[in-house]
Structures are given as C-alpha cells and as structure tokens.
Design a protein around this motif. Structure first.
Motif: not given
Length: 213
Positions: A7-12, A36-42, A200-202, A204-207
């Motif tokens: 998760r940390e690497l995905a956020d970076l 990571a969730a914000l990037a998925a929204v964008v 749910t995207t791995p 990101t915890f974004l459904a």
C-alpha cells in the motif's frame, strides 16, 4: 511483499502521478482519500469523461479535483461536508485559487434522516435536496458519485437512496474505505437494493460500480 508495504508503494507511485496537480501545499486529515485512491478517482474522471460530480465529504482531495477540472476546461463538482471547519477551509481555498466556477462546497450538518440506518445521521435532508436539485438543474444529471463521508460505516448508507434519482445512466459510484466492516455492510445492501456490482481495487480500498440505465 506484505500488504502494508504494498500500500505504501502504491501511494508513493500515486503521489508521483498526481504531482501535476500539486501546485501548492494543502493540509490533510486522517479522513482524506489515500493517494492511490485519489489517483483512481482522477483516472475515472478522465477516462470516463465525468463532468457532473457529487462528493460526500470533502478535503484537500476536493481542491485537487477542482484543479483537474479547471485544467481540463470542463466539468463541475459539488462537495457536501458536515464538518464546518473543513467546509470553510476548502471553500476558502477554492476561492483563493479562483476555482469557484468549477467547484462548490456545501456545509450540511448531520441530522436525523429518513433513509438512515438505525440511529445514525446523515447530511441535513432539506439542505441536500435543495443544493443537489439546483446543481442538477444547472449542469445535468450526476455522472460520478464519490462517497467519502460522513464519518464511518453505515452512516454512509443514505447516499445512494437519496441520490440514485439524479444519477445519469452509466454513472460511476465510488466508495472510499471499502475494506471496513461498516462500509462493506453498506455496499452489500446497495448491491442488493439497486442491482449494482461493486468491485474493490487492490491497495486503494476504493469500491466502484456503474449505475444501471
């Protein structure tokens, strides 16, 4: 690689991708969308050509979305926030950056709501009705609903019963914190009641789900 490191690497990686929108520092809170969730929204905004966005809960991510829409040259976002301090900060930041033409923040205190589960509360019913109705009348049906508030768990349930009627065919419904038990309960109920299929995207915890025609 363990889940926390992943998760940390995905956020970076997401922060690097989001860097064009980081024109200046913005304070964040514990309730913000993870990078990571914000990037998925964008990605959904750009790839799905989303133009009429409603956001339940706001923060620094709201300002970044407004910057994105302004840079792109079209689209609008209405953010509904129960915390007065957060709403005031985001609204003032939008004004300072000249983003009021693409984004609006509404402070809607929590109140008893006919669609709420149990004793939980949601945003003030009449205020949300009036603001969303005016927004849809001006810009059209909502093609992206982002649920990141209020608070935790099943307090977020009313979002879809209340806003389903203003969603455009094929609208995207995105829900943050989908790994938590309360949010999972809400997603199961929404899936059953509105014939939606959430995934749910791995990391990101974004459904996400697409509204039916």
């Amino acid at each position: 690689m363990d889940d926390a490191l992943s998760r940390e690497l995905a956020d970076l990686a997401a922060l690097h991708r989001l860097s064009p929108l980081m024109s200046e520092y913005l304070p964040t809170t514990a309730h913000e969308l993870r990078p990571a969730a914000l990037a998925a929204v964008v990605d959904e905004v750009l790839l799905g050509s989303r133009t009429v966005i409603v956001e339940c809960g706001c923060g620094a991510s709201s300002v970044l979305l407004a910057r994105l829409l302004a840079h792109r040259g079209f689209g609008h976002v209405l953010s509904i926030e129960h915390d007065e301090r957060t709403a005031a900060f985001v609204a003032s930041q939008l004004r300072r950056e000249g983003l009021g033409h693409v984004a609006r923040v509404v402070h809607a205190p929590l109140a008893p709501h006919p669609a709420a589960l149990g004793n939980s509360q949601w945003y003030h019913p009449q205020l949300v009705h009036d603001e969303v109705s005016a927004y849809v009348e001006r810009y059209g049906l909502v093609d992206l609903l982002l649920v990141d508030g209020p608070l935790l768990g099943d307090a977020r349930y009313p979002a879809l019963p209340v806003l389903r009627g203003v969603l455009a065919p094929g609208a995207a419904v995105l829900v943050d914190d989908a790994e938590r038990p309360g949010e999972q309960t809400v997603l199961v109920r929404w899936a059953e009641e509105f014939a939606l299929r959430f995934r749910t995207t791995p990391r990101t915890f974004l459904a996400s789900a697409m509204a039916l025609d």
